[in-house]
Design an enzyme around this catalytic site. Structure first.
Site, PDB file in Angstrom:
ATOM      1  N   HIS A 116      52.806  62.125  48.439  1.00 13.63           N
ATOM      2  CA  HIS A 116      53.494  62.987  47.465  1.00 13.63           C
ATOM      3  C   HIS A 116      54.806  63.511  48.058  1.00 13.63           C
ATOM      4  O   HIS A 116      55.818  63.583  47.362  1.00 13.63           O
ATOM      5  CB  HIS A 116      52.629  64.199  47.113  1.00 13.63           C
ATOM      6  CG  HIS A 116      51.339  63.866  46.429  1.00 13.63           C
ATOM      7  ND1 HIS A 116      50.120  64.054  47.021  1.00 13.63           N
ATOM      8  CD2 HIS A 116      51.088  63.359  45.198  1.00 13.63           C
ATOM      9  CE1 HIS A 116      49.165  63.693  46.175  1.00 13.63           C
ATOM     10  NE2 HIS A 116      49.716  63.260  45.068  1.00 13.63           N
ATOM     11  N   GLN A 132      49.631  52.452  36.445  1.00 15.84           N
ATOM     12  CA  GLN A 132      50.133  53.690  35.838  1.00 15.84           C
ATOM     13  C   GLN A 132      51.657  53.623  35.690  1.00 15.84           C
ATOM     14  O   GLN A 132      52.216  53.978  34.652  1.00 15.84           O
ATOM     15  CB  GLN A 132      49.730  54.875  36.713  1.00 15.84           C
ATOM     16  CG  GLN A 132      50.401  56.181  36.338  1.00 15.84           C
ATOM     17  CD  GLN A 132      49.801  57.362  37.076  1.00 15.84           C
ATOM     18  OE1 GLN A 132      48.767  57.875  36.689  1.00 15.84           O
ATOM     19  NE2 GLN A 132      50.447  57.822  38.129  1.00 15.84           N
TER      20      GLN A 132
HETATM   21  O1  PAF Z   1      49.172  59.969  39.414  1.00 18.24           O
HETATM   22  C1  PAF Z   1      48.749  61.106  39.158  1.00 18.24           C
HETATM   23  O2  PAF Z   1      48.580  61.939  40.047  1.00 18.24           O
HETATM   24  C2  PAF Z   1      48.425  61.479  37.716  1.00 18.24           C
HETATM   25  O3  PAF Z   1      47.899  60.398  37.024  1.00 18.24           O
HETATM   26  C3  PAF Z   1      49.633  62.073  36.966  1.00 18.24           C
HETATM   27  C4  PAF Z   1      50.769  61.079  36.823  1.00 18.24           C
HETATM   28  C5  PAF Z   1      50.138  63.313  37.696  1.00 18.24           C
HETATM   29  C6  PAF Z   1      49.211  62.492  35.557  1.00 18.24           C
HETATM   30  O4  PAF Z   1      48.203  63.447  35.583  1.00 18.24           O
END
Ligand code: PAF
Length: 285
Positions: free
Chosen positions: A37, A153
């Site tokens: 992150h 995603q």
């Molecule tokens: O990847 C993630 O942590 C989640 O799927 C997100 C994009 C924050 C959506 O809740």
């Protein structure tokens, strides 16, 4: 760094930024932040005047029996990490603040969502798309950064962003790995010590696939067999949810590797399911 919990307060601030013409970069997360992150936040910091990150364990992307309650949470620690990574505003709403009790609207990209993780988590990506849409409408970012660990995603959110005309630049951040190759995940803390010892084998199997492609193997079935054998020998505590070779854009299965191919997997351990992927391309000789 300011911490905001109310959507209305964030909407108000974002309106001011828009009027001031500020470039806003956004990093949505579910918290329990790690170096992966942080790398996304640094990417946003390098490209935007104002950086917003969100910490929200989004209930709508968890199916029945999944780990919503057990998902690790620590807002104080997350706030310290976000601040150190250069985030200006951390948005940490409650589920009640994000969803009205009568909420009934979903955003879905069914063609891409039925593959890979969507096969065993059929409602997961509509939860992701819905919450990311809501967050985009609140933050109104110029760019948003998502990790490539969840390649599917990223592909789905790119499609959603284009189809709904959000006009957000979607940036993919490279996977960050532990020294032993395990992809960083907030869920790694829930592996038992024995599982943690085996988990790097997931990446080793995908690296094997990548090497086979580089060496000229074009039969995806043969490569997937070799990866399965690697998992059987080195990750016996993990049960393969899926192991696939797909086109990186359409996510459709590839049988012959005649273009860049994504090897993607999800492996279930006793309390967690981990995902990982590697993009493989033939080397022209
Ligand atoms: O990847 C993630 O942590 C989640 O799927 C997100 C994009 C924050 C959506 O809740």
């Amino acid at each position: 760094m300011e911490i905001i919990k109310e959507p209305s307060a964030l909407r108000e601030l974002a309106g001011q930024w828009t009027r001031q013409g500020r470039t806003v970069g956004f990093v949505p997360t579910m918290g329990y932040l790690h170096a992966g992150h942080e790398s996304l936040m640094h990417l946003a910091r390098g490209r935007a005047e104002t950086v917003v990150a969100s910490v929200f364990v989004n209930p709508t992307q968890f199916g029945p029996g999944e780990d919503l309650d057990a998902y690790p949470r620590d807002l104080d620690r997350d706030a310290a990490m976000a601040k150190a990574a250069g985030v200006d505003v951390l948005f940490a709403p409650s589920p009640e603040a994000m969803y009205e009790p009568a909420a009934a609207t979903w955003v879905e990209v069914p063609t891409l969502a039925r593959h890979l993780c969507g096969a065993s988590r059929p409602t997961h990506f509509r939860g992701v798309c819905t919450v990311v849409s809501k967050l985009f409408l609140l933050v109104r970012p110029a760019l948003a950064v998502f990790g490539q660990k969840d390649w599917q995603q990223l592909a789905i959110l790119r499609r959603m962003n284009a189809d709904l005309g959000f006009g957000v630049e979607i940036v993919g951040g490279p996977i960050v790995r532990e020294a032993d190759g395990l992809a960083l995940s907030s869920r790694n803390v829930r592996l038992t010590p024995e599982e943690r010892g085996q988990a790097p084998g997931i990446n080793q199997g995908l690296a094997l696939a990548e090497a086979m492609v580089r060496d000229g193997e074009a039969d995806a079935g043969r490569i997937l067999d070799a990866v399965r054998a690697h998992y059987a020998a080195h990750v016996p505590l993990g049960e393969i949810d899926y192991l696939s070779c797909v086109d990186p854009d359409s996510l459709e299965t590839l049988e012959t590797i005649d273009r860049p191919a994504l090897f993607a997997t999800a492996v279930r351990f006793s309390a967690v399911r981990l995902i990982d992927n590697r993009l493989a391309a033939t080397v022209s000789r």
